[in-house]
Design an enzyme around this catalytic site. Structure first.
Site, PDB file in Angstrom:
ATOM      1  CE  LYS B  97      -6.945   2.209   4.797  1.00  0.00           C
ATOM      2  NZ  LYS B  97      -8.088   3.019   4.375  1.00  0.00           N
ATOM      3  CB  ALA B 184     -11.357   1.920  -1.158  1.00  0.00           C
TER       4      ALA B 184
END
Lengths: 379, 257, 70
Positions: B97, B184
């Site tokens: 990531k 997020a």
């Protein structure tokens, strides 16, 4: 994910006569159509398009037109783009059964020298046009990259956008064209049905279905900003053709996100020396349904209507979902400068002058846009 | 439910879990289990040499979960690349990531450095899942350089505010040929469901689970929400009631022939 | 005294205690080898080479491991 459009159409069985889709569309109910029309800003899916072009949806044309109009105004404003074709050659080595440029047609042939083409282009420019489309038969010897480069370099001084509607080229040749300032490609597949395609294009380079269908890929990779798709309406079932063309468009939009896809709707019209026994002719209502359905799936695609269509039909569609029209078009090379009797590709129906058409566009409350973009900003 | 496919690998769960901010390794492991996830993100940090406690890695069953190292802490492409190489050396895993966050307050990703790093890491053989702002053009550019997914943020990290970037994520989903993982800012299961209903391929959750009063129960709630959202997307949502109009001002001309 | 810079901190060793290898350093710090990745002077050292990686005085050693993160 990385499948080519050829593989996608094959997998979905949209490269043939599409029998299973015809069956499925026939079973779509009015309730299905109402459900689909109740979705606001829904994204394209084959299911959505099938519902909107189904026989059941013919009863909802007004609602489709209303939504298509709203979406078009929302995305494009109240503007109509104008463009004009410049026919540079009607020499052709293909044998398309429906076309007046067919090599077997014994009508007189003309190809324009660069100077003659510029003379025609000057007239087009003097009428106010800043978008031009170079059209030619498959006349590679004469209309090659050298000719196009020279012509484009001159046209660039007068036109904001230059598109080509000619035979399929290699990516390298498309790149040469884009460097010279040609930034749009129009490449109608004519029919996505590969069997019918073979029948209608029995000989010549155009008989290569795969090479043709991959042209927009090559052009977009070479940097063309506008990709024009179309099927020749009348050759095969329009509903199946619409599904295939939509898949093609969807694929191109996702893969070549810098280029804009435009749809055109050429309908078979009488041409010299071609038979008139088409089984799939498309009527006005079919065509309106097709255009509206595509708009409701592709909010941001250009929709083009040419002078093949009668004045009254065009006037009404300006008010619904069309974003670009040609005007005052001659479909024979040299047609703008002389009255000489060269072979026309097809007969035009709307023979009003550009000024008359611009007036009409204004009377609908739209702005007639002869250019909306300046090369100077990007080159 | 249909499978999520990232870089050719199939996953049954569409929920990715971050392993930060948990009160203990045990709660973290139990939450992973309850969430049904198959991908767990981890970060790299210097060992505290005066107090080298046990590694948390032992708490994650790597047979059940694909470890997805992140480059958190990287402030530019160069630091991210260094962390990526360390992560690969540490774990033998080439999944990554990618996050480059130069600003210390909102931890917003740097689009330019992220694109730079992605291009290099893809060439080095990494399977790159970049964390980005909800920017459709950046998403296409990352796809062009060969990333395995894009991971646009719903809201600034840790804010739990939900799909504040909805309009941009809609465009990313419409244009993308690679999976879109919303990352997020998703604070509630309903936020995750909303992302999935829109057609996101997966979501990544950390703070909303780790800092819930009962993380394990919240992990299960997210699991259900992601499944429900995906099912709703596949089912095709119903619209609002359609009203027919009687007159035909636009298409009347078709009948006047 | 011989020095090593470990994770940014200076550590001093009397000459006889100076860890000759990365493995020896990890043993000295009570860190299990399988939980860390190491850099010596900005070069990543594969775990299988920890025992053979010779340390020189004033080397910079980074010891890194996975922690929870999102």
């Amino acid at each position: 994910m990385n499948n080519s459009i050829i593989e996608i159409l094959k997998q979905k069985q949209l490269d043939g006569n599409g029998e299973k889709y015809i069956e499925r569309m026939n079973s779509i109910s009015q309730a299905d159509v109402e459900l689909e029309l109740s979705k606001v800003n829904a994204a394209y899916s084959l299911e959505r398009l099938m519902t909107l072009i189904s026989p059941a949806a013919t009863n909802y044309l007004e609602e489709m037109a209303r939504q298509a109009r709203q979406l078009t105004i929302q995305r494009f404003g109240k503007t109509i783009q104008f463009f004009e074709p410049l026919y540079v050659s009607n020499f052709c080595i293909n044998s398309c059964r429906y076309c007046g440029f067919n090599r077997k047609s014994d009508a007189p042939r003309t190809r324009l020298t660069i100077d003659e083409a510029i003379a025609d282009a000057d007239i087009i420019a003097s009428e106010g046009f800043r978008n031009i489309l170079i059209v030619s038969g498959e006349d590679k010897e004469h209309i090659g990259t050298e000719y196009l480069t020279k012509l484009a370099e001159k046209l660039r001084q007068k036109f904001a956008t230059i598109s080509i509607e000619i035979y399929p080229m290699s990516q390298e040749d498309y790149h040469t064209c884009t460097v010279a300032g040609i930034d749009g490609l129009t490449m109608f597949q004519e029919t996505y049905n590969s069997i019918a395609y073979k029948y209608y294009h029995p000989a010549g380079p155009k008989s290569e279905y795969n090479f043709r269908i991959l042209s927009p890929d090559r052009a977009a990779s070479a940097g063309m900003r506008r990709l024009g798709l179309g099927v020749l309406l009348g050759l095969c079932d329009w509903r199946v053709e619409t599904l295939a063309m939509a898949e093609h468009s969807h694929y191109l939009m996702k893969k070549y996100w810098r280029s804009q896809v435009n749809f055109s709707f050429p309908r078979i019209r009488p041409a010299l020396n071609t038979p008139h026994d088409y089984k799939h002719l498309v009527n006005d209502a079919d065509m309106v349904q097709m255009m509206c359905a595509l708009r409701l799936c592709f909010a941001d695609s250009g929709i083009t209507l040419s002078t093949r269509e009668p004045a009254k039909f065009r006037d009404n569609l300006i008010n619904i979902c069309v974003t670009q029209i040609s005007a005052g078009s001659k479909t024979n090379p040299g047609g703008y400068t002389t009255e000489k009797d060269s072979l026309e590709q097809f007969q035009i129906s709307d023979d009003r002058t550009p000024e008359q058409i611009a007036q009409l566009v204004k009377s609908h409350g739209y702005e007639a846009v002869f250019k909306d973009w300046d090369r100077a900003f990007t080159k | 439910m249909d499978k999520l496919i990232i870089a050719g690998r199939e996953f049954s769960s569409r929920l990715l879990i971050g392993t930060g901010k948990y009160s203990s390794n045990k709660v973290m492991a139990d939450s992973l289990h309850a969430s049904g996830t198959e991908i767990a993100t981890v970060a790299l940090r210097r060992v505290d040499i005066d107090n080298p406690a046990d590694s948390m890695l032992a708490a994650i069953d790597q047979k059940k979960y694909l470890l997805l190292p992140n480059t958190s802490g990287a402030r530019d492409a160069q630091e991210a690349i260094r962390l990526a190489r360390l992560a690969r050396a540490a774990s033998g895993i080439n999944w990554l990531k990618l996050e480059v966050t130069p600003d210390p307050y909102y931890l917003l990703p740097d689009p330019i450095e992220t694109l730079k790093a992605a291009e290099i890491l893809v060439k080095e053989g990494f399977i790159v899942l970049p964390y980005i702002n909800a920017d459709p053009v950046l998403a296409k550019k990352l796809e062009d350089v060969g990333t395995a997914t894009v991971m646009p943020l719903a809201a600034p990290i840790g804010t739990n505010r939900g799909m504040t970037t909805r309009a941009a994520i809609e465009i990313i989903i419409a244009q993308s040929n690679i999976p879109v993982v919303v990352d997020a800012g998703l604070g509630l299961p309903s936020h995750a469901a909303e992302a999935m209903e829109m057609g996101a391929d997966a979501v990544l959750i950390n703070t909303a689970i780790a800092t819930a009063a009962d993380p394990v129960m919240m992990a299960e709630a997210f699991k259900k929400a992601v499944e429900a959202g995906r099912a709703a997307y596949l089912a095709g949502p119903a619209g609002v009631k359609f009203k027919a109009s009687a007159s035909s001002p636009l298409t009347g001309f078709l009948r006047n022939e | 005294m011989l020095k090593l810079k470990i994770n940014g901190q200076e550590k001093e060793f009397i000459e006889s205690d100076f860890p000759q290898t990365l493995s020896a350093l990890l043993a000295h710090l009570s860190i299990a080898e399988e939980t860390v990745v190491a850099e010596v002077d900005a070069q990543i050292i594969e775990r299988k080479n920890f025992a053979s990686e010779k340390l020189k005085p004033n080397s910079q050693v980074e010891l890194i491991r996975f922690v929870g993160g999102g």
